[in-house]
Design a protein around this motif. Sequence first.
Motif, PDB file in Angstrom:
ATOM      1  N   UNK A   1      -2.347  -2.324  13.714  1.00  0.00           N
ATOM      2  CA  UNK A   1      -3.678  -1.755  13.932  1.00  0.00           C
ATOM      3  C   UNK A   1      -3.735  -0.367  13.290  1.00  0.00           C
ATOM      4  N   UNK A   2      -3.632  -0.306  11.968  1.00  0.00           N
ATOM      5  CA  UNK A   2      -3.533   0.998  11.298  1.00  0.00           C
ATOM      6  C   UNK A   2      -4.780   1.857  11.417  1.00  0.00           C
ATOM      7  N   UNK A   3      -5.969   1.252  11.557  1.00  0.00           N
ATOM      8  CA  UNK A   3      -7.173   2.071  11.693  1.00  0.00           C
ATOM      9  C   UNK A   3      -7.185   2.816  13.021  1.00  0.00           C
ATOM     10  N   UNK A   4      -6.828   2.122  14.075  1.00  0.00           N
ATOM     11  CA  UNK A   4      -6.774   2.766  15.390  1.00  0.00           C
ATOM     12  C   UNK A   4      -5.718   3.859  15.404  1.00  0.00           C
ATOM     13  N   UNK A   5      -4.528   3.545  14.900  1.00  0.00           N
ATOM     14  CA  UNK A   5      -3.436   4.519  14.867  1.00  0.00           C
ATOM     15  C   UNK A   5      -3.769   5.687  13.941  1.00  0.00           C
ATOM     16  N   UNK A   6      -4.351   5.382  12.772  1.00  0.00           N
ATOM     17  CA  UNK A   6      -4.701   6.433  11.824  1.00  0.00           C
ATOM     18  C   UNK A   6      -5.769   7.367  12.359  1.00  0.00           C
ATOM     19  N   UNK A   7      -6.740   6.821  13.049  1.00  0.00           N
ATOM     20  CA  UNK A   7      -7.812   7.618  13.652  1.00  0.00           C
ATOM     21  C   UNK A   7      -7.233   8.600  14.672  1.00  0.00           C
ATOM     22  N   UNK A   8      -6.350   8.094  15.519  1.00  0.00           N
ATOM     23  CA  UNK A   8      -5.743   8.941  16.544  1.00  0.00           C
ATOM     24  C   UNK A   8      -4.810   9.981  15.931  1.00  0.00           C
ATOM     25  N   UNK A   9      -4.014   9.569  14.941  1.00  0.00           N
ATOM     26  CA  UNK A   9      -3.096  10.510  14.286  1.00  0.00           C
ATOM     27  C   UNK A   9      -3.884  11.598  13.572  1.00  0.00           C
ATOM     28  N   UNK A  10      -4.987  11.208  12.919  1.00  0.00           N
ATOM     29  CA  UNK A  10      -5.832  12.188  12.238  1.00  0.00           C
ATOM     30  C   UNK A  10      -6.436  13.180  13.220  1.00  0.00           C
TER      31      UNK A  10
ATOM     32  N   UNK B   1     -10.051   3.743   1.812  1.00  0.00           N
ATOM     33  CA  UNK B   1      -8.824   4.478   1.479  1.00  0.00           C
ATOM     34  C   UNK B   1      -7.747   3.602   0.854  1.00  0.00           C
ATOM     35  N   UNK B   2      -7.725   2.305   1.167  1.00  0.00           N
ATOM     36  CA  UNK B   2      -6.698   1.415   0.614  1.00  0.00           C
ATOM     37  C   UNK B   2      -7.250   0.492  -0.471  1.00  0.00           C
ATOM     38  N   UNK B   3      -8.490   0.688  -0.852  1.00  0.00           N
ATOM     39  CA  UNK B   3      -9.112  -0.178  -1.861  1.00  0.00           C
ATOM     40  C   UNK B   3      -8.321  -0.197  -3.174  1.00  0.00           C
ATOM     41  N   UNK B   4      -7.871   0.969  -3.622  1.00  0.00           N
ATOM     42  CA  UNK B   4      -7.156   1.040  -4.905  1.00  0.00           C
ATOM     43  C   UNK B   4      -5.878   0.222  -4.885  1.00  0.00           C
ATOM     44  N   UNK B   5      -5.231   0.110  -3.729  1.00  0.00           N
ATOM     45  CA  UNK B   5      -4.054  -0.743  -3.619  1.00  0.00           C
ATOM     46  C   UNK B   5      -4.442  -2.219  -3.602  1.00  0.00           C
TER      47      UNK B   5
ATOM     48  N   UNK C   1       0.826  -1.190   0.000  1.00  0.00           N
ATOM     49  CA  UNK C   1       0.000   0.000   0.000  1.00  0.00           C
ATOM     50  C   UNK C   1       0.866   1.248   0.000  1.00  0.00           C
ATOM     51  N   UNK C   2       0.601   2.150  -0.967  1.00  0.00           N
ATOM     52  CA  UNK C   2       1.339   3.387  -1.010  1.00  0.00           C
ATOM     53  C   UNK C   2       0.932   4.253   0.161  1.00  0.00           C
ATOM     54  N   UNK C   3       1.906   5.054   0.673  1.00  0.00           N
ATOM     55  CA  UNK C   3       1.758   5.748   1.951  1.00  0.00           C
ATOM     56  C   UNK C   3       1.550   4.734   3.051  1.00  0.00           C
ATOM     57  N   UNK C   4       1.579   3.458   2.724  1.00  0.00           N
ATOM     58  CA  UNK C   4       1.239   2.458   3.705  1.00  0.00           C
ATOM     59  C   UNK C   4      -0.231   2.590   4.027  1.00  0.00           C
ATOM     60  N   UNK C   5      -0.822   1.576   4.605  1.00  0.00           N
ATOM     61  CA  UNK C   5      -2.219   1.667   5.007  1.00  0.00           C
ATOM     62  C   UNK C   5      -2.410   2.807   5.997  1.00  0.00           C
ATOM     63  N   UNK C   6      -1.462   2.968   6.913  1.00  0.00           N
ATOM     64  CA  UNK C   6      -1.559   3.995   7.944  1.00  0.00           C
ATOM     65  C   UNK C   6      -1.720   5.378   7.343  1.00  0.00           C
ATOM     66  N   UNK C   7      -0.885   5.727   6.362  1.00  0.00           N
ATOM     67  CA  UNK C   7      -0.949   7.055   5.760  1.00  0.00           C
ATOM     68  C   UNK C   7      -2.262   7.313   5.062  1.00  0.00           C
ATOM     69  N   UNK C   8      -2.701   6.352   4.246  1.00  0.00           N
ATOM     70  CA  UNK C   8      -3.952   6.537   3.507  1.00  0.00           C
ATOM     71  C   UNK C   8      -5.150   6.649   4.437  1.00  0.00           C
TER      72      UNK C   8
END
Length: 298
Positions: free
Chosen positions: A187-196, A61-65, A19-26
């Motif tokens: 756990x990219x969704x949890x981390x991404x939610x918090x980072x966002x 967000x990661x569907x295209x990958x 995944x580009x940007x990694x799953x976390x970034x997207x």
Amino acid sequence: MRLSQSTLALGTLFLPGAAAWGSLGHITVAYIASNFVKDSTTTYFQGILQNNTEHYLAGVATWADSIRYTKWGRFSKNFHFIDAKDTPPDYCGVDFERDCKEDGCVVSSIQNYTSQLLDAELFPWRRSQAAKFVIHFVGDIHQPLHVENVAMGGNGIHVKWESSELNLHHVWDSSIAEKMLGGIHRKPYVAGYAWAANLTEQIKTGKYESVSQSWADGISLDNPINTAMGWANESNAVVCTHVFPEGPKAIVGQELAGDYYEKAAPVIEIQVAKAGYRLATWLDLIADKLSEAVVDEL
């Protein structure tokens, strides 16, 4: 912003490995966008994506990958990047005519799938698919090595990262962002939610408040190519200043988890913040134009 139970549940979902940007970034970009879009935009995209939860953007967000390496989705493999044939660190720059492949690139794909989203006569499933591509590609174009040709966007450059040997592209996609957050433990969704949530606060009232308004400068649905090229050239400039500050050959085999990381981390943070903010602006423009078209027909 508190993590809801549905967010915590998302952390257990399977995510594609490449995944580009990694799953976390997207995922983070998508959550930021969902924090800034208008209520009417939320309603429209929740409808087209058939998801009325707060995860309606992040969930795709990661569907295209996930489809790019399938037999059906192989057509989209070149849509995630534009190969700037420049010579960093002496010269960085993206040229659409020179660098976009014949079958498409991230710049032309943003234009293409935006036009599909704006076509109210297309079947809803086609517009849903177009939305998924747009959400992803706006993230991709803010990753500096998605707008660079050297060694296939850094994929061909092997470097060291703590106890591992990785390619440079992976470091910029995932490793630096994950280290910034102390490791995401799959756990990219949890981390991404918090980072966002943190970046949203920084954009609204924190360190990015004074500069964030300028991030929407030049954004226009009337000329998606120019808009996307502005983003691409801004990202590409980072290739000279932070990706290859001493040239591509100098970075081969180097340990990047130290000083290099310290300089790159703030750049990645602001690129993710910009991508989320700009995605929100872009989706608002799309939803507003569709709403105007409906009013005109009445």
